[in-house]
Design an enzyme around this catalytic site. Structure first.
Site, PDB file in Angstrom:
ATOM      1  N   LYS A  27      85.011  25.158  86.976  1.00  0.00           N
ATOM      2  CA  LYS A  27      84.334  25.971  88.001  1.00  0.00           C
ATOM      3  C   LYS A  27      83.930  25.099  89.192  1.00  0.00           C
ATOM      4  O   LYS A  27      84.180  25.446  90.340  1.00  0.00           O
ATOM      5  CB  LYS A  27      83.075  26.662  87.419  1.00  0.00           C
ATOM      6  CG  LYS A  27      83.369  27.563  86.225  1.00  0.00           C
ATOM      7  CD  LYS A  27      82.117  28.232  85.684  1.00  0.00           C
ATOM      8  CE  LYS A  27      81.068  27.288  85.131  1.00  0.00           C
ATOM      9  NZ  LYS A  27      81.493  26.541  83.927  1.00  0.00           N
ATOM     10  N   ARG A 102      74.831  33.971  84.423  1.00  0.00           N
ATOM     11  CA  ARG A 102      75.131  33.429  83.099  1.00  0.00           C
ATOM     12  C   ARG A 102      74.572  34.307  81.980  1.00  0.00           C
ATOM     13  O   ARG A 102      74.778  34.006  80.813  1.00  0.00           O
ATOM     14  CB  ARG A 102      74.466  32.065  83.001  1.00  0.00           C
ATOM     15  CG  ARG A 102      75.447  30.934  82.815  1.00  0.00           C
ATOM     16  CD  ARG A 102      74.623  29.680  82.788  1.00  0.00           C
ATOM     17  NE  ARG A 102      75.335  28.564  82.344  1.00  0.00           N
ATOM     18  CZ  ARG A 102      75.847  27.637  83.135  1.00  0.00           C
ATOM     19  NH1 ARG A 102      75.774  27.764  84.438  1.00  0.00           N
ATOM     20  NH2 ARG A 102      76.423  26.577  82.622  1.00  0.00           N
ATOM     21  N   ARG A 139      84.535  13.528  81.195  1.00  0.00           N
ATOM     22  CA  ARG A 139      84.152  13.792  82.586  1.00  0.00           C
ATOM     23  C   ARG A 139      83.145  12.749  83.063  1.00  0.00           C
ATOM     24  O   ARG A 139      82.216  12.384  82.347  1.00  0.00           O
ATOM     25  CB  ARG A 139      83.531  15.175  82.713  1.00  0.00           C
ATOM     26  CG  ARG A 139      82.927  15.402  84.105  1.00  0.00           C
ATOM     27  CD  ARG A 139      82.494  16.810  84.346  1.00  0.00           C
ATOM     28  NE  ARG A 139      81.412  17.234  83.497  1.00  0.00           N
ATOM     29  CZ  ARG A 139      80.859  18.443  83.560  1.00  0.00           C
ATOM     30  NH1 ARG A 139      81.324  19.326  84.443  1.00  0.00           N
ATOM     31  NH2 ARG A 139      79.874  18.774  82.773  1.00  0.00           N
ATOM     32  N   ARG A 172      77.063  12.953  82.596  1.00  0.00           N
ATOM     33  CA  ARG A 172      75.889  13.824  82.544  1.00  0.00           C
ATOM     34  C   ARG A 172      75.271  13.778  81.151  1.00  0.00           C
ATOM     35  O   ARG A 172      76.001  13.717  80.165  1.00  0.00           O
ATOM     36  CB  ARG A 172      76.304  15.265  82.881  1.00  0.00           C
ATOM     37  CG  ARG A 172      76.344  15.522  84.365  1.00  0.00           C
ATOM     38  CD  ARG A 172      76.879  16.855  84.781  1.00  0.00           C
ATOM     39  NE  ARG A 172      76.621  17.987  83.919  1.00  0.00           N
ATOM     40  CZ  ARG A 172      77.067  19.221  84.172  1.00  0.00           C
ATOM     41  NH1 ARG A 172      77.769  19.458  85.273  1.00  0.00           N
ATOM     42  NH2 ARG A 172      76.811  20.209  83.356  1.00  0.00           N
ATOM     43  N   ARG A 183      76.273  23.822  74.035  1.00  0.00           N
ATOM     44  CA  ARG A 183      76.564  24.573  75.271  1.00  0.00           C
ATOM     45  C   ARG A 183      77.658  25.615  75.028  1.00  0.00           C
ATOM     46  O   ARG A 183      77.609  26.717  75.573  1.00  0.00           O
ATOM     47  CB  ARG A 183      76.993  23.618  76.390  1.00  0.00           C
ATOM     48  CG  ARG A 183      75.819  22.825  76.951  1.00  0.00           C
ATOM     49  CD  ARG A 183      76.288  21.632  77.757  1.00  0.00           C
ATOM     50  NE  ARG A 183      77.008  21.975  78.956  1.00  0.00           N
ATOM     51  CZ  ARG A 183      77.803  21.122  79.608  1.00  0.00           C
ATOM     52  NH1 ARG A 183      77.967  19.885  79.158  1.00  0.00           N
ATOM     53  NH2 ARG A 183      78.410  21.487  80.704  1.00  0.00           N
TER      54      ARG A 183
HETATM   55  P1  AP5 Z   1      84.298  20.848  86.058  1.00  0.00           P
HETATM   56  O1  AP5 Z   1      84.883  21.370  87.320  1.00  0.00           O
HETATM   57  O2  AP5 Z   1      83.215  19.851  86.169  1.00  0.00           O
HETATM   58  O3  AP5 Z   1      83.893  22.051  85.080  1.00  0.00           O
HETATM   59  P2  AP5 Z   1      82.727  23.117  85.193  1.00  0.00           P
HETATM   60  O4  AP5 Z   1      83.294  24.419  84.734  1.00  0.00           O
HETATM   61  O5  AP5 Z   1      82.086  23.087  86.538  1.00  0.00           O
HETATM   62  O6  AP5 Z   1      81.783  22.533  84.058  1.00  0.00           O
HETATM   63  P3  AP5 Z   1      80.200  22.345  83.995  1.00  0.00           P
HETATM   64  O7  AP5 Z   1      79.947  21.506  82.781  1.00  0.00           O
HETATM   65  O8  AP5 Z   1      79.636  21.834  85.277  1.00  0.00           O
HETATM   66  O9  AP5 Z   1      79.771  23.792  83.744  1.00  0.00           O
HETATM   67  P4  AP5 Z   1      78.500  24.255  83.142  1.00  0.00           P
HETATM   68  O10 AP5 Z   1      78.577  25.684  83.530  1.00  0.00           O
HETATM   69  O11 AP5 Z   1      78.293  23.993  81.705  1.00  0.00           O
HETATM   70  O12 AP5 Z   1      77.375  23.346  83.841  1.00  0.00           O
HETATM   71  P5  AP5 Z   1      76.343  23.656  84.997  1.00  0.00           P
HETATM   72  O13 AP5 Z   1      76.190  22.448  85.802  1.00  0.00           O
HETATM   73  O14 AP5 Z   1      76.635  24.947  85.673  1.00  0.00           O
HETATM   74  O15 AP5 Z   1      85.514  20.233  85.195  1.00  0.00           O
HETATM   75  C1  AP5 Z   1      85.287  19.617  83.931  1.00  0.00           C
HETATM   76  C2  AP5 Z   1      86.204  18.405  83.770  1.00  0.00           C
HETATM   77  O16 AP5 Z   1      87.565  18.832  83.683  1.00  0.00           O
HETATM   78  C3  AP5 Z   1      86.138  17.415  84.949  1.00  0.00           C
HETATM   79  O17 AP5 Z   1      86.286  16.116  84.431  1.00  0.00           O
HETATM   80  C4  AP5 Z   1      87.356  17.788  85.813  1.00  0.00           C
HETATM   81  O18 AP5 Z   1      87.840  16.684  86.539  1.00  0.00           O
HETATM   82  C5  AP5 Z   1      88.339  18.262  84.753  1.00  0.00           C
HETATM   83  N1  AP5 Z   1      89.216  19.342  85.206  1.00  0.00           N
HETATM   84  C6  AP5 Z   1      88.877  20.419  85.971  1.00  0.00           C
HETATM   85  N2  AP5 Z   1      89.941  21.220  86.140  1.00  0.00           N
HETATM   86  C7  AP5 Z   1      90.974  20.649  85.435  1.00  0.00           C
HETATM   87  C8  AP5 Z   1      92.341  21.009  85.210  1.00  0.00           C
HETATM   88  N3  AP5 Z   1      92.855  22.149  85.714  1.00  0.00           N
HETATM   89  N4  AP5 Z   1      93.113  20.189  84.438  1.00  0.00           N
HETATM   90  C9  AP5 Z   1      92.589  19.059  83.908  1.00  0.00           C
HETATM   91  N5  AP5 Z   1      91.294  18.662  84.102  1.00  0.00           N
HETATM   92  C10 AP5 Z   1      90.511  19.445  84.846  1.00  0.00           C
HETATM   93  O19 AP5 Z   1      75.012  23.911  84.139  1.00  0.00           O
HETATM   94  C11 AP5 Z   1      74.367  22.869  83.449  1.00  0.00           C
HETATM   95  C12 AP5 Z   1      73.144  23.412  82.750  1.00  0.00           C
HETATM   96  O20 AP5 Z   1      72.227  23.941  83.740  1.00  0.00           O
HETATM   97  C13 AP5 Z   1      73.366  24.573  81.789  1.00  0.00           C
HETATM   98  O21 AP5 Z   1      73.746  24.135  80.498  1.00  0.00           O
HETATM   99  C14 AP5 Z   1      72.007  25.248  81.801  1.00  0.00           C
HETATM  100  O22 AP5 Z   1      71.073  24.536  81.027  1.00  0.00           O
HETATM  101  C15 AP5 Z   1      71.576  25.122  83.269  1.00  0.00           C
HETATM  102  N6  AP5 Z   1      71.998  26.263  84.084  1.00  0.00           N
HETATM  103  C16 AP5 Z   1      72.867  26.230  85.140  1.00  0.00           C
HETATM  104  N7  AP5 Z   1      73.009  27.443  85.651  1.00  0.00           N
HETATM  105  C17 AP5 Z   1      72.238  28.271  84.924  1.00  0.00           C
HETATM  106  C18 AP5 Z   1      71.992  29.668  84.972  1.00  0.00           C
HETATM  107  N8  AP5 Z   1      72.603  30.461  85.871  1.00  0.00           N
HETATM  108  N9  AP5 Z   1      71.145  30.188  84.066  1.00  0.00           N
HETATM  109  C19 AP5 Z   1      70.530  29.419  83.147  1.00  0.00           C
HETATM  110  N10 AP5 Z   1      70.717  28.084  83.031  1.00  0.00           N
HETATM  111  C20 AP5 Z   1      71.576  27.520  83.929  1.00  0.00           C
END
Ligand code: AP5
Length: 228
Positions: A27, A102, A139, A172, A183
């Site tokens: 994402k 979410r 990552r 992270r 997660r």
């Molecule tokens: P990446 O692009 O980083 O993936 P992502 O989907 O953004 O993963 P996140 O871990 O950031 O998502 P998340 O939703 O768990 O975390 P968030 O920060 O929102 O890609 C991942 C890896 O794959 C990278 O190394 C990349 O290079 C590689 N990659 C990407 N595309 C690829 C491809 N096509 N082929 C190969 N490799 C590829 O949330 C963190 C925490 O915050 C949550 O756990 C929660 O506690 C809190 N939080 C955030 N938002 C909310 C909400 N709305 N409500 C409640 N709690 C929340």
């Protein structure tokens, strides 16, 4: 692939793009690529929360415990933060949501907020749990600008440094193996129901994210172009 920038620059009504998907689906990677192409701000609730943690705000302190354990941060903390962010001037023409909504209550609150505006484009970035684990355990993320790298699939040019801003690359705290499993469970229990929620409203599109970053990006651009 010619995506008319004018579509976005002259749009009368805001375009809201929602990227759903499990942790590690890509994402953030895709939202950053789209931001540069379509000139809409990338709003990641995860990044907003990590900013609060860095600045040691009260919200950051409350959110940190949930995040480090792989739990969701309570809706009431997220909603004010998100709606304050999207009310800023740079979101007038629209925005790309990464990691929000979410939960069903978050999706309902967003729907309320968008009443009277065009319907959002909702894309589910689909990826298997096995691939999620591979992606997150390798990552590293720039601590300055948040750009994600993958040590095997998309490594930085200089080890430990961001290609874009030379910031330090870090793992992270929630990318540790035990937290990744948590997660994923939280995703399946609390976020996956959004797929049915948006499918029922005929708003859902699905992109298979097992493909390369470039291929996923092309599919997203095609989808946005046909929908605007
Ligand atoms: P990446 O692009 O980083 O993936 P992502 O989907 O953004 O993963 P996140 O871990 O950031 O998502 P998340 O939703 O768990 O975390 P968030 O920060 O929102 O890609 C991942 C890896 O794959 C990278 O190394 C990349 O290079 C590689 N990659 C990407 N595309 C690829 C491809 N096509 N082929 C190969 N490799 C590829 O949330 C963190 C925490 O915050 C949550 O756990 C929660 O506690 C809190 N939080 C955030 N938002 C909310 C909400 N709305 N409500 C409640 N709690 C929340």
């Amino acid at each position: 692939m010619h995506l008319s920038r004018k579509v976005f620059m002259t749009a009368q009504a805001p375009l809201v793009l929602i990227l759903l998907g499990p942790p590690g689906a890509g994402k953030g990677t895709q939202a950053k690529m789209l931001e540069n192409r379509v000139h809409l701000p990338h709003i990641s609730t995860g990044d907003l929360l990590r900013d609060h943690i860095r600045q040691a705000t009260e919200l950051g302190q409350r959110a940190q415990t949930y995040m480090n354990q792989g739990h969701l941060v309570p809706d009431e903390l997220i909603l004010d933060m998100l709606f304050a962010r999207v009310s800023l001037k740079d979101c007038d023409k629209g925005y790309i949501l990464d990691g929000f909504p979410r939960t069903i209550p978050q999706a309902q609150a967003l729907q309320q907020q968008l009443k009277g505006h065009p319907l959002p484009i909702v894309v589910n970035l689909d990826l298997s749990d096995t691939e999620v684990i591979k992606r997150l355990s390798n990552r590293v993320t720039c601590e300055k600008c948040g750009t994600p790298y993958h040590l095997l699939y998309s490594p930085p040019q200089t080890s430990g440094k961001c290609d874009k801003c030379s910031g330090n690359l870090i793992q992270r705290p929630d990318d540790r193996e035990a937290v990744i499993s948590k997660r994923l469970k939280v995703y399946h229990d609390q976020t996956e129901p959004l797929i049915a929620f948006y499918a029922e409203q005929k708003l859902l599109h699905t992109v298979n994210c097992a493909a390369s970053q470039e291929s996923v990006f092309t599919q997203l651009l095609t989808l946005i172009t046909t929908k605007t």
